[in-house]
Design an enzyme around this catalytic site. Structure first.
Site, PDB file in Angstrom:
ATOM      1  N   CYS A 186       0.811  -1.224   0.000  1.00  0.00           N
ATOM      2  CA  CYS A 186       0.000   0.000   0.000  1.00  0.00           C
ATOM      3  C   CYS A 186       0.842   1.270   0.000  1.00  0.00           C
ATOM      4  O   CYS A 186       0.331   2.355  -0.287  1.00  0.00           O
ATOM      5  CB  CYS A 186      -0.929  -0.005   1.213  1.00  0.00           C
ATOM      6  SG  CYS A 186      -1.833  -1.548   1.383  1.00  0.00           S
ATOM      7  N   HIS A 225      -3.643   8.021   5.840  1.00  0.00           N
ATOM      8  CA  HIS A 225      -3.866   6.747   5.145  1.00  0.00           C
ATOM      9  C   HIS A 225      -5.275   6.259   5.487  1.00  0.00           C
ATOM     10  O   HIS A 225      -6.025   5.877   4.612  1.00  0.00           O
ATOM     11  CB  HIS A 225      -2.803   5.739   5.587  1.00  0.00           C
ATOM     12  CG  HIS A 225      -2.789   4.477   4.799  1.00  0.00           C
ATOM     13  ND1 HIS A 225      -2.660   4.453   3.444  1.00  0.00           N
ATOM     14  CD2 HIS A 225      -2.893   3.174   5.181  1.00  0.00           C
ATOM     15  CE1 HIS A 225      -2.671   3.196   3.002  1.00  0.00           C
ATOM     16  NE2 HIS A 225      -2.825   2.399   4.045  1.00  0.00           N
ATOM     17  N   HIS A 243      -9.829   1.699  -0.942  1.00  0.00           N
ATOM     18  CA  HIS A 243      -8.382   1.510  -0.803  1.00  0.00           C
ATOM     19  C   HIS A 243      -7.869   0.791  -2.048  1.00  0.00           C
ATOM     20  O   HIS A 243      -8.083  -0.407  -2.226  1.00  0.00           O
ATOM     21  CB  HIS A 243      -8.101   0.689   0.451  1.00  0.00           C
ATOM     22  CG  HIS A 243      -6.655   0.619   0.812  1.00  0.00           C
ATOM     23  ND1 HIS A 243      -5.661   1.230   0.070  1.00  0.00           N
ATOM     24  CD2 HIS A 243      -6.010   0.022   1.850  1.00  0.00           C
ATOM     25  CE1 HIS A 243      -4.488   1.003   0.625  1.00  0.00           C
ATOM     26  NE2 HIS A 243      -4.674   0.272   1.709  1.00  0.00           N
TER      27      HIS A 243
END
Lengths: 223, 388
Positions: B147, B277, B313
């Site tokens: 990520c 995030h 995401h």
């Protein structure tokens, strides 16, 4: 900034057989085990330099042409055949799982990158290492290449050897500061790169990365 | 201009997301608080291949659409041999080869068929294909650090420019939804069936999504068009704590933010907004929230936003998708609301933005955390700030 190699190591299948029975490696992939072993050899060759504090500040860049294909294959296989998604296979299928494992094992808290660019990966790892060292993001950087390919993928990948190779890199100034022997200079690296043009396999556009990867060639020569 | 005074300018943006194609549409829908999540996932709606490239798949389609939008805004038609191109992804073109692999396992497909599609397996294959369509960048890198990949890619591109390795660099992140990631995250019990609710006390998990975010970075001495923002600092650290879980106190995240702000020659007080995030998972939000609170301890706590409620995401693409929002926020001088928030988790002592609103923004701190304990942070600044 001139980047130099101060330690090098390789690891092959026969080097890691003893790890299978160890609890710490129970959930580890073969890539993780091979890299751990190669890193161990490189770190222990300069044990007085690679203290826990210096390892914590080090960088780590890992290249693998096909990434975590073994775990990915295992995950997809389990899902297709039994409808079962195994978390450990998923976790290990992410291409940066080996770097995560190595960071934990060696306490590396500096910049950690994972690169997967077929035949260019080794060169890219060396370039990223040089970039990080030049930006003073780390004093030492470990450049790693690893390849393991399960039998069902050996045809498509063209990979006929498995193993891991590690180079410990730093600036020429850092090597001088600690009185480290420089194993190879930047010019030698460039020559090595220039003398080994990439040759693609005609069918897949891929080739045996482990045999030709720049990091591996250098490590093979230095060990 | 010497390398020491060279700034890294953002001059072009491009987006494909579950909220639509194009930067303006992406921004407008996020600003309005809309969510592109349907049944827990953020899928991109494309009416068939846009570029006549059926064999290359969705990751290529997303990438080319976003790359072209970004290059056009920067006034570029293609990349030159002295330019760079960095691509971030976690699974690349897995949608193409994984299906064939499963068919092969079921003995419904031949070894030859598998070998034909297997050329898409290596993540670098996607980079090479995109590169061949946008010019001849001589310097490339394929980053697959989960990520954090796209944020790392932006940091690396910035370093290349500052060190004089390239004059400009196209940096992109791309991800497609696949059975590997959907079933994998499901197996880890991390998915939410409703739009994510970052920092909420009732958050239930993350929404996987797909898309691409591309940015053109240029050295300040070669910029042709208007600079939209400056990347003024970056931080890259690792937890060395757990394979999939973040450090409980967010130690690595804290260090990455500290490194990024320090390298920007700023103090925490000068940060106007934090784009977090904020995945909506219990552990991530707690860890990151604690790290942000600790970082701003003793300073004025700026508003904090996660936009995962809106676009989900997108793993390896999340860093560049959200970087696009940061650059647009600087340009529009608007802070975005953190969607999905009703009752803030009392264990997370942050000032979470509850409304999108105009605000004087000078510097934005962007956070990313990833599996493997990989943390990356960037500081985006107004052009005038950094140049003066």
């Amino acid at each position: 900034m001139k980047m130099v190699v101060v330690a090098a190591a390789v690891s092959h299948d026969e080097d890691v057989k003893s790890y299978v029975t160890q609890a710490a490696f129970r959930k580890a992939s073969r890539k993780m085990t091979l890299c751990f072993d190669a890193m161990k050899k490189a770190v222990s060759s300069l044990a007085d330099i690679f203290t826990p504090e210096r390892l914590a500040a080090a960088g780590l860049i890992l290249n693998s042409g096909f990434g975590e294909i073994e775990a990915t294959g295992g995950f997809l296989k389990g899902l297709a055949e039994n409808g079962v998604a195994r978390p450990i296979f998923f976790q290990n299928s992410l291409h940066n799982s080996t770097t995560g494992f190595l960071a934990i094992q060696y306490g590396i808290q500096g910049p950690v990158f994972t690169v997967n660019h077929r035949t260019r990966g080794g060169d890219e790892v060396l370039d990223i290492s040089e970039t990080l060292l030049a930006d003073s993001l780390c004093e030492f950087c470990f450049a790693v290449t690893v390849e393991t390919v399960p039998p069902e993928f050996s045809g498509p990948t063209g990979v006929d050897r498995e193993g891991a190779a590690v180079l410990a890199l730093c600036s020429e100034a850092t090597a001088a500061k600690y009185g480290l022997k420089v194993l190879i200079t930047p010019d030698d690296v460039l020559k090595e790169s220039a003398h080994h043009p990439r040759i693609e396999l005609p069918l897949t556009g891929l080739k045996s990365l482990f045999r030709y990867d720049l990091i591996t060639r250098l490590a093979d020569r230095l060990t | 201009m010497s390398l020491a005074t060279r700034s890294v300018c953002v001059t072009g943006l491009g987006v494909v997301s579950c909220l639509g194609i194009g930067v303006n549409r992406f921004w407008d829908r996020v600003e309005r608080g809309e969510s592109g999540i349907v049944e827990g996932l953020g899928a991109v709606q494309l009416d068939g291949p846009q570029l006549g490239s059926e064999t290359e798949g969705r990751a290529f389609e997303f990438s080319m659409l976003a790359a072209k939008e970004a290059l056009t805004q920067a006034g570029l038609s293609r990349l030159d041999p002295d330019d760079g191109f960095i691509l971030a992804t976690t699974t690349g073109q897995i949608d193409i080869w994984a299906t064939e692999f499963v068919e092969f396992l079921r003995q419904k497909s031949s070894q030859e068929d598998l070998e034909v599609v297997f050329r898409h397996q290596s993540l670098g294959a996607l980079l090479d294909t995109i590169a061949s369509h946008i010019g001849q960048p001589s310097k490339t890198a394929l980053i697959s650090s989960a990520c954090s990949a796209a944020t790392q890619a932006l940091a690396l591109g910035s370093m290349w420019i500052r060190q004089g390795k390239v004059k400009r660099c196209l940096v992109g992140g791309v991800e497609v939804l696949s059975s590997l990631t959907v079933e994998g995250f499901k197996s880890l019990q991390l998915l939410s069936s409703e739009p994510a609710r970052p920092f909420d006390s009732s958050r239930k998990g993350i929404n996987l999504s797909e898309g691409a975010g591309f940015l053109v970075l240029e050295a300040s001495d070669v910029v042709k068009q208007k600079s939209l923002a400056i990347i003024s600092g970056s931080g890259l650290t690792t937890d060395a704590f757990h394979m999939t879980g973040p450090h409980p106190e967010g130690e690595g995240c804290f260090q990455a933010m500290a490194q990024a702000v320090r390298s920007s020659h700023l103090s925490p007080n000068e940060i106007s907004w934090v784009h977090a995030h904020g995945t909506g998972s219990d552990l991530n939000d707690l860890s990151e929230g604690r790290a942000i609170a600790r970082f701003f301890d003793g300073a004025t706590l700026p508003p904090v936003t996660s936009t995962k409620y809106n676009h989900g995401h997108a793993l390896g693409a999340s860093g560049t998708l959200e970087a696009v929002l940061c650059v647009e926020a600087l340009r529009r001088q608007t802070v975005l609301k953190s969607g999905g928030l009703e009752h803030q988790d009392p264990r997370i002592p942050l000032v979470v933005a509850r409304e999108s609103a105009p605000r004087a923004i000078r510097h934005i701190l962007k956070n990313t955390l990833g599996f493997g304990g990989i943390n990356a942070a960037l500081v985006f600044s107004q052009p005038a700030e950094a140049l003066s």
